[in-house]
Structure formats: C-alpha cells, structure tokens
Design a protein around this motif. Structure first.
Motif: not given
Length: 303
Positions: A243-257
């Motif tokens: 979750e934390k290590m991928c936070a920026a990539a998740l946001k950039a790709l508009h992905l939900k978690t």
C-alpha cells in the motif's frame, strides 16, 4: 617478527570469500598476487589456511578458529583510522548503490536523492533492480545497501527492519468489484496478475485462499509492480501490492484499493549491509537517510 597488516586484511578477505579469486576481487588484485599473499600467510602462521577438497577450498580448523577474531581486528583498525577525520558531507564525492524491489525504488528514489543532496550535493545514487536469484553482491562490495523483504542469514551481513507495509487489492475504478465490499469468494472468483521476478504464478495469497478451501485464477505474472498496476488499470485483473510503497503509482493510474479479504502477513522492509561498513561514517549516514525517508512515507500513509 615484523607484522604486515596487509596480510591481516588479505586473511580476512580470504576467510570471508572462501576462495583466492573472491579475495582477489575484494582486494582489487590479481588472483596470482592473492595466491602469493596466501603463501606468505601460510609461512607466517605455519598453517595451510585452506585445503583443497575436490574443486572447493575448505578452511582448516585453525582458520575457522581465528576467523571471527581476525575480522574483529580488521573492523577495529578501520574504525580507529576512520576517527581521524570528521565526515564532511559538503565535500563527499561517492556513488551509493542500493538494490531493492521496484516498488521501493519508485517510492524512495526521488525523495532520498533530494534529501541526500541537501547535505552532500556531490553524491550519486545508483538504484539496481532485485536479482532473480540470491547473489553475493553485498559481500563482494557491488552493493552498499539492500532493501527487501528477506532477512539475510549470512554472518557477515547486518540487517535492520526499517519499515512495515501491508498488501491491498488494486483495481480500476470501473471494475465490477469496485465500490462494494470485497468478499473472499468474490476475490477468489476474479482473475489476477501477480508480481514475481521469477514468473511464479503462486504467492502467499494463494496459501491463504487454500486454507479456506478456495483458489484463484492467475492470468498473468509480471516482474514489477509498475507493470502489474498497468495491467490493473487497463483490464479487470486484480493485483495485490504494498500500500505505502505503491501509493504514488496507484494515484497516478487512478486505481482504487480495497482491503485484502484474506489474512496475509504484513510486509517488513529489511535493510541489509555488509558489516565491513560499520566503521564507515558515510555509509552510516546513508542508512540514516534511507530510514528517514521511509519513516516519512509511513507517517504520510496512503495518498
């Protein structure tokens, strides 16, 4: 008897590497030169140090008995010499090599370099991808610091848990499972992409599902979190990522978690370094900078 301290350094390298070739690379000399040095050590100690067993070299009982003491003496000597000059970060010119998972590299790379260059503007940061197989890069001096999930077991490698993370399920906003509570059966019934340097189609998530009598279909395996998240952004594949290590990539790709619907172990991020670096003030400063960046990421939480 006049003692040549270079022989002590060479003996330490020989006992750590377990071979003339490895010690030669460590000491930046040729193998014939290291063989001659081994001969001088044998003359000085009256012991063979190594005996050949088949194609391998096996340390003698004497060598095994003095290995820890020799290494402690070398470390102490390095520490004494290192105390002569204070660490001047403004003049430090050094390349620091880190080897880590791509998610960690993406998360800490830019903020780490920015933080380091505020104090040491002449340093260079080199990030290497994790190897698909275990290596001796730390012992051979090819890598200054490793960051990953594995706890090293070699006696010459020190380590410290520097952060914690957890797996979450990433999916595109228009995924059929988005916007609802993710049950374990719905999760198992979906298709997935896994992150594996070796292309493995199973991971601890499958073990957790199997414990509940369930299984999932893995449609693809990719070597990096970045590639897996791209899959999730363009398909209906689910992916479990830190979750934390991928936070920026998740946001950039508009992905939900969504929270993982099965219990899996938390992820420890372990820093590992060869113990020869203990007296090295610059290396200690590097470890402090890495810890500070990871602490900031942890405090910030998911974005």
């Amino acid at each position: 008897m006049q003692l040549d301290l270079n022989l002590l350094l060479a003996l330490d390298a020989l006992l750590e590497e377990g071979s003339v070739g490895g010690a030669a690379r460590r000491m930046h000399v040729t193998s014939p030169a290291m063989s001659r040095t081994l001969g001088r050590i044998r003359d000085l100690t009256g012991d063979a140090i190594f005996v050949r067993t088949g194609r391998d070299m096996t340390p003698t009982p004497y060598a095994l008995a003095v290995r820890e003491e020799v290494h402690a003496i070398v470390l102490r000597a390095q520490a004494v010499l290192a105390q002569r000059d204070a660490l001047d970060l403004s003049r430090l010119e050094r390349v620091f090599t880190l080897q880590c998972h791509d998610a960690i590299a993406s998360a800490i790379g830019a903020p780490l370099l920015a933080r380091m260059r505020k104090e040491a503007p002449r340093v260079t940061l080199r990030l290497l991808a994790e190897s698909a197989a275990d290596t001796n890069d730390l012992r051979q001096g090819n890598v200054d610091l490793e960051l990953g999930a594995a706890t090293p077991s070699h006696r010459d490698v020190n380590h410290q848990v520097v952060s914690q993370d957890r797996l979450v399920v990433a999916l595109r906003a228009r995924h059929p499972l988005a916007g609802r509570k993710l049950t374990v059966r719905a999760y198992a019934g979906a298709e997935h992409v896994t992150v594996s340097r070796r292309g493995r189609l199973r991971d601890p998530v499958d073990e957790a599902l199997a414990a509940q009598g369930l299984s999932r279909r893995v449609a693809a395996a990719v070597p990096t979190s970045a590639a897996a998240l791209r899959f999730a952004s363009e398909t209906d594949l689910l992916v479990a990522v830190p979750e934390k290590m991928c936070a920026a990539a998740l946001k950039a790709l508009h992905l939900k978690t969504l929270p993982m619907p099965v219990t899996v172990p938390s992820l420890s991020i372990v820093a590992a370094w060869h113990r020869r670096h203990e007296p090295d003030r610059a290396h200690g400063w590097l470890r402090q900078q890495v810890q500070a960046v990871l602490t900031e990421l942890t405090a910030a939480g998911p974005r």
